[in-house]
Design an enzyme around this catalytic site. Structure first.
Site, PDB file in Angstrom:
ATOM      1  N   CYS A  73       0.870  -1.129  -0.094  1.00 60.26           N
ATOM      2  CA  CYS A  73       0.086   0.068  -0.169  1.00 60.26           C
ATOM      3  C   CYS A  73       0.820   1.173   0.124  1.00 60.26           C
ATOM      4  O   CYS A  73       1.809   1.522   0.864  1.00 60.26           O
ATOM      5  CB  CYS A  73      -0.888   0.000   1.130  1.00 60.26           C
ATOM      6  SG  CYS A  73      -1.925   1.417   1.440  1.00 60.26           S
ATOM      7  N   ARG A  76      -0.074   4.781   3.142  1.00 63.98           N
ATOM      8  CA  ARG A  76      -0.072   4.412   4.303  1.00 63.98           C
ATOM      9  C   ARG A  76       0.124   5.454   5.461  1.00 63.98           C
ATOM     10  O   ARG A  76      -0.122   5.520   6.588  1.00 63.98           O
ATOM     11  CB  ARG A  76       0.904   3.577   4.732  1.00 63.98           C
ATOM     12  CG  ARG A  76       0.546   2.183   4.225  1.00 63.98           C
ATOM     13  CD  ARG A  76       1.543   0.941   4.666  1.00 63.98           C
ATOM     14  NE  ARG A  76       2.398   0.774   3.515  1.00 63.98           N
ATOM     15  CZ  ARG A  76       3.458   0.148   3.406  1.00 63.98           C
ATOM     16  NH1 ARG A  76       4.009  -0.403   4.766  1.00 63.98           N
ATOM     17  NH2 ARG A  76       4.227  -0.067   2.483  1.00 63.98           N
ATOM     18  N   TRP A 246      -9.448   5.445  -0.407  1.00 64.41           N
ATOM     19  CA  TRP A 246      -9.714   6.200  -1.550  1.00 64.41           C
ATOM     20  C   TRP A 246      -8.806   5.707  -2.658  1.00 64.41           C
ATOM     21  O   TRP A 246      -7.844   5.331  -2.505  1.00 64.41           O
ATOM     22  CB  TRP A 246      -9.764   7.888  -1.514  1.00 64.41           C
ATOM     23  CG  TRP A 246      -8.644   8.327  -1.222  1.00 64.41           C
ATOM     24  CD1 TRP A 246      -7.500   8.616  -2.124  1.00 64.41           C
ATOM     25  CD2 TRP A 246      -8.278   8.896   0.095  1.00 64.41           C
ATOM     26  NE1 TRP A 246      -6.733   9.418  -1.092  1.00 64.41           N
ATOM     27  CE2 TRP A 246      -7.163   9.493   0.027  1.00 64.41           C
ATOM     28  CE3 TRP A 246      -8.957   8.711   1.455  1.00 64.41           C
ATOM     29  CZ2 TRP A 246      -6.272   9.949   1.382  1.00 64.41           C
ATOM     30  CZ3 TRP A 246      -8.082   9.190   2.381  1.00 64.41           C
ATOM     31  CH2 TRP A 246      -6.798   9.777   2.371  1.00 64.41           C
ATOM     32  N   GLU A 251      -4.928   2.961 -10.450  1.00 58.59           N
ATOM     33  CA  GLU A 251      -5.699   1.680  -9.973  1.00 58.59           C
ATOM     34  C   GLU A 251      -6.771   1.512 -10.942  1.00 58.59           C
ATOM     35  O   GLU A 251      -7.052   0.420 -11.514  1.00 58.59           O
ATOM     36  CB  GLU A 251      -6.234   1.667  -8.680  1.00 58.59           C
ATOM     37  CG  GLU A 251      -5.230   1.995  -7.716  1.00 58.59           C
ATOM     38  CD  GLU A 251      -5.831   1.642  -6.249  1.00 58.59           C
ATOM     39  OE1 GLU A 251      -6.111   2.916  -5.614  1.00 58.59           O
ATOM     40  OE2 GLU A 251      -6.098   0.651  -5.817  1.00 58.59           O
TER      41      GLU A 251
HETATM   42  N1  ARG Z   1      -6.659  -1.834  -6.690  1.00 59.45           N
HETATM   43  C1  ARG Z   1      -7.904  -2.158  -6.027  1.00 59.45           C
HETATM   44  C2  ARG Z   1      -8.831  -1.763  -7.345  1.00 59.45           C
HETATM   45  O1  ARG Z   1      -8.539  -1.155  -8.138  1.00 59.45           O
HETATM   46  C3  ARG Z   1      -8.065  -1.350  -4.976  1.00 59.45           C
HETATM   47  C4  ARG Z   1      -7.009  -1.652  -4.004  1.00 59.45           C
HETATM   48  C5  ARG Z   1      -7.309  -0.861  -2.657  1.00 59.45           C
HETATM   49  N2  ARG Z   1      -6.816   0.422  -3.031  1.00 59.45           N
HETATM   50  C6  ARG Z   1      -6.950   1.597  -2.244  1.00 59.45           C
HETATM   51  N3  ARG Z   1      -6.784   2.932  -2.889  1.00 59.45           N
HETATM   52  N4  ARG Z   1      -7.344   1.556  -0.960  1.00 59.45           N
HETATM   53  O2  ARG Z   1      -9.926  -1.987  -7.067  1.00 59.45           O
END
Ligand code: ARG
Length: 367
Positions: A73, A76, A246, A251
């Protein structure tokens, strides 16, 4: 996550319990029960029952430290402000569902997303805790067609078939159909629950200066709530402890919508942009990728939904690292997860290495 997952026995691990209590009392001084006394209590409970019960303060700190130790992560820095909802008392699937809905409401917070974790009952001797089959509380279905192609998210194609076998009857409507939750407890068979529509905040994707991109009809959900990892604190496993932060734009816009094995949308985005896709050296993939990332950040911001970009998040991660080191703590990190999947080399996290050690408390994938 470390390379080796700990044992999943339902008996609490004594050494891990003691190590956790020691750390808890060092990091959170001023506890009403002195360390020595608490140690005696916990040892006695493990001898008598095979397990022990965390105090509310231990649970909250344990969950926060599990985040702090999550080597994949990048986000953090705010580990200590995680909101911890103690749901250990919920046993019936309908109660669990109700608490998961509350989690979504509190986490979504009208777009001002807050990091939240809900901790449900732990595994105990002869009585495993509850589980959710979904990898996140909100995920899009992957409807497998007869020819093997998938409408929606191919990542959930197996789960989508499994929920159909459990009786999910919704007709496939499109590529972004929200899946129902499957909640499984020791006393009951797996049960299906729909998420109320008003709890699922989504953002339609538009581009600030390419209007045609909106025609692709892309969207994504505002909150990623991981629901398939067990939380391990002081030798105890919590198999259902969904948590969220968030999104960082990449991602969604460099992985979920882009990976070959996910929505695989670069060709469609390149077509919107009128790029030359006949030669790789036109870098149409890279150009489409950047514009899709622009679109996702723009759309979330315009909708008032909290999101971060990979440049700011990389800097914050290095601030976090420096701050932790001043506290004399190691920050375990997995380079291949920390470096963003777009523009890696122009973010500061790229230019160094990290220790990747398995420190507990932590989150582990279910076996
Ligand atoms: N990578 C994952 C997704 O695209 C989420 C993982 C957690 N991501 C976060 N920003 N807390 O759905």
């Amino acid at each position: 996550m470390g390379p080796e997952a700990p044992g999943t026995g339902t008996v609490a691990d004594r050494d891990e319990a003691e190590e956790f209590l020691r750390r808890f009392h060092t990091e959170q001084p001023g506890s009403p029960v002195p360390f020595r006394l608490r140690l005696e209590q916990v040892r006695a409970a493990i001898d008598a029952t095979g397990t022990y019960r965390h105090t509310t303060a231990e649970l909250a700190h344990g969950a926060r430290v599990a985040w702090r130790n999550s080597s994949r992560c990048i986000g953090r820095l705010y580990w200590n402000s995680l909101r911890v909802l103690d749901r250990r008392g919920a046993t019936a699937p309908a109660d669990i569902h109700r608490h998961l809905c509350t989690h979504l409401r509190q986490a979504t917070n009208g777009g001002r997303i807050r990091p939240v974790i809900s901790v449900f009952a732990p595994d105990a001797p002869g009585r495993p805790g509850p589980r959710v089959w979904n990898e996140q509380l909100i995920r899009y279905a992957g409807h497998r067609r007869d020819d093997g192609t998938v409408l929606g998210d191919p990542r959930t194609a197996d789960l989508t078939e499994a929920v159909r076998r459990l009786g999910w009857q919704a007709r496939p409507r499109g590529p972004f159909d929200v899946l129902p939750l499957v909640i499984e407890t020791f006393d009951d068979k797996p049960q299906l629950f729909e998420l109320p529509k008003e709890l699922v905040l989504e953002v339609a994707i538009t581009h600030p200066d390419v209007p045609r991109l909106a025609e692709l009809g892309l969207r994504w959900h505002a909150v990623p709530v991981i629901s398939n990892m067990r939380l391990r604190i002081g030798g105890i496993d919590y198999p259902l402890a969904p948590f969220n932060g968030w999104y960082m734009g990449t991602e969604i816009a460099a992985r979920n919508l882009v990976d070959d094995a996910r929505y695989n949308l670069l060709p469609a985005v390149a077509a919107c942009l009128g790029l030359d896709t006949t030669r790789e050296s036109s870098l149409w993939r890279d150009r489409a990728l950047v514009e899709l990332n622009v679109a996702v950040l723009h759309s979330f911001e315009a909708a008032g939904v909290r999101i971060s970009d990979h440049h700011g998040e990389s800097r914050r991660f290095l601030d976090h690292l420096a701050r932790e080191e001043r506290q004399g703590r190691t920050v375990p990190a997995d380079w291949s997860w920390i470096v963003p999947p777009l523009s890696g080399g122009i973010t500061p996290v790229f230019h160094r290495y990290y220790d990747n050690v398995d420190q507990r408390p932590n989150f582990y994938p279910h076996q």
